[in-house]
Design an enzyme around this catalytic site. Structure first.
Site, short mmCIF file in Angstrom:
data_model
loop_
_atom_site.label_atom_id
_atom_site.label_comp_id
_atom_site.label_asym_id
_atom_site.label_seq_id
_atom_site.Cartn_x
_atom_site.Cartn_y
_atom_site.Cartn_z
CG ASP A 166 -1.97 1.11 1.17
OD1 ASP A 166 -2.31 1.55 0.05
OD2 ASP A 166 -2.40 1.57 2.23
CE1 TYR A 167 6.79 2.06 1.09
CE2 TYR A 167 6.32 -0.18 0.32
CZ TYR A 167 7.03 0.69 1.13
OH TYR A 167 7.97 0.20 2.00
CD GLU A 168 -2.12 5.48 0.12
OE1 GLU A 168 -2.34 6.70 0.29
OE2 GLU A 168 -2.86 4.58 0.56
CG HIS A 169 3.06 9.55 -0.77
ND1 HIS A 169 2.26 10.50 -1.37
CD2 HIS A 169 2.42 9.18 0.38
CE1 HIS A 169 1.20 10.72 -0.60
NE2 HIS A 169 1.27 9.93 0.45
#
Length: 299
Positions: free
Chosen positions: A148-151
């Site tokens: 769930d990396y978002e950046h």
């Protein structure tokens, strides 16, 4: 009579196999622990007729403290481990054979600082991640992993190699039995996850697409179009539908989410439902979790 005696155990085995296949096919997943709301696994309703995945949120490769910094793949606990610790994981799995527990890595922020995917080198990040995640997963008796990396402070190809290699190794070493990704409809996010999917899509069992990142005015028809679009983007993947119980957007249960689910089921496309998150749902007594699980249990 001897033939009948042989037949009955065979029928029992076939029935058990069918039941297990059904449980694996229909899954309800819920993120838990990110907001430190003192929520426990035992607070959340658990329907015995479907597979339930709790997803601990989050394991992050950052240091703790007031000024967190990237650690190049060395993961630390950033969820409510007082209420969701190893003994609680062991207990809920013993009480409910249909429950599995996973770890989500990455997330949005830590101490109000963006969790950027940052690597020194692919090989060093992979080595550190495999070692630290294996230790955490074994300590907590976990079953799977969610990405769930978002950046990002790395190119899509680097993200793909790092994450793809780590998940492949964890599966090959039988540290985990399933894995998922959690993208949403953002240009940079999609570039990274779709690069990962092109190279390593076969190692992921679920796509936890964050449909609650869409506009809160989303209609049922729009939601179904979004689902078809993301199913095409992650072709061959088991895309799950989702809603949030916080102030996020998307199609909310009170606005037609379950109507959309029924339509997908009529088309044979309802693979499961996930929710963000148990921490927020505690206040309303997990009303929509019960409804979602009952809908899935209808088969």
């Amino acid at each position: 009579m001897s033939n009948l005696k042989l037949l009955f155990p065979l029928l029992f085995v076939l029935h058990a196999h069918f039941t297990q296949t059904l449980i694996q096919a229909i899954v309800f997943r819920e993120y838990i622990g990110a907001n430190f709301a003192n929520v426990r696994f035992s607070d959340v309703p658990i329907n015995p007729n479907i597979q339930i995945h709790f997803i601990l949120s989050f394991g992050i490769d950052f240091t703790s403290g007031s000024s967190p910094k990237p650690t190049n793949g060395r993961f630390n606990v950033f969820w409510d481990s007082d209420n969701l610790g190893p003994s609680q994981v062991r207990s809920i799995k013993q009480q409910h054979p249909n429950v599995k527990v996973a770890l989500s890595i990455g997330g949005d922020t830590v101490n109000n600082k963006a969790v950027n995917f940052t690597v020194v080198s692919i090989d060093s990040w992979v080595s550190n991640a495999v070692s630290s995640l294996t230790s955490l997963i074994k300590q907590y008796n976990l079953d799977g992993i969610d990405i769930d990396y978002e950046h990002f402070k790395a190119e899509p190809s680097v993200f793909a190699q790092c994450i793809g290699r780590v998940v492949t190794i964890l599966k090959r070493n039988r540290v985990i039995s399933f894995a998922s990704i959690a993208p949403f409809d953002d240009g940079d996010v999609q570039r990274h996850y779709m690069a990962l999917w092109r190279s390593y899509g076969g190692v992921f069992d679920y796509v936890n697409f964050q449909f609650y990142a869409y506009d809160r005015r989303t209609t049922v028809d729009q939601f179904l179009r979004y689902f078809d679009a993301q199913s095409a983007n992650y072709n061959g993947g088991k895309v799950l539908v989702s809603f949030s119980t916080d102030s996020s957007g998307g199609l909310k249960p009170e606005n037609g989410f379950f109507t959309a689910c029924e339509r997908l089921r009529s088309r044979g496309k309802l693979n499961g439902i996930f929710v963000w998150s148990a921490d927020n749902s505690k206040a309303n007594g997990f009303r929509y979790e019960r409804q979602a699980q009952a809908l899935l249990a209808k088969g």
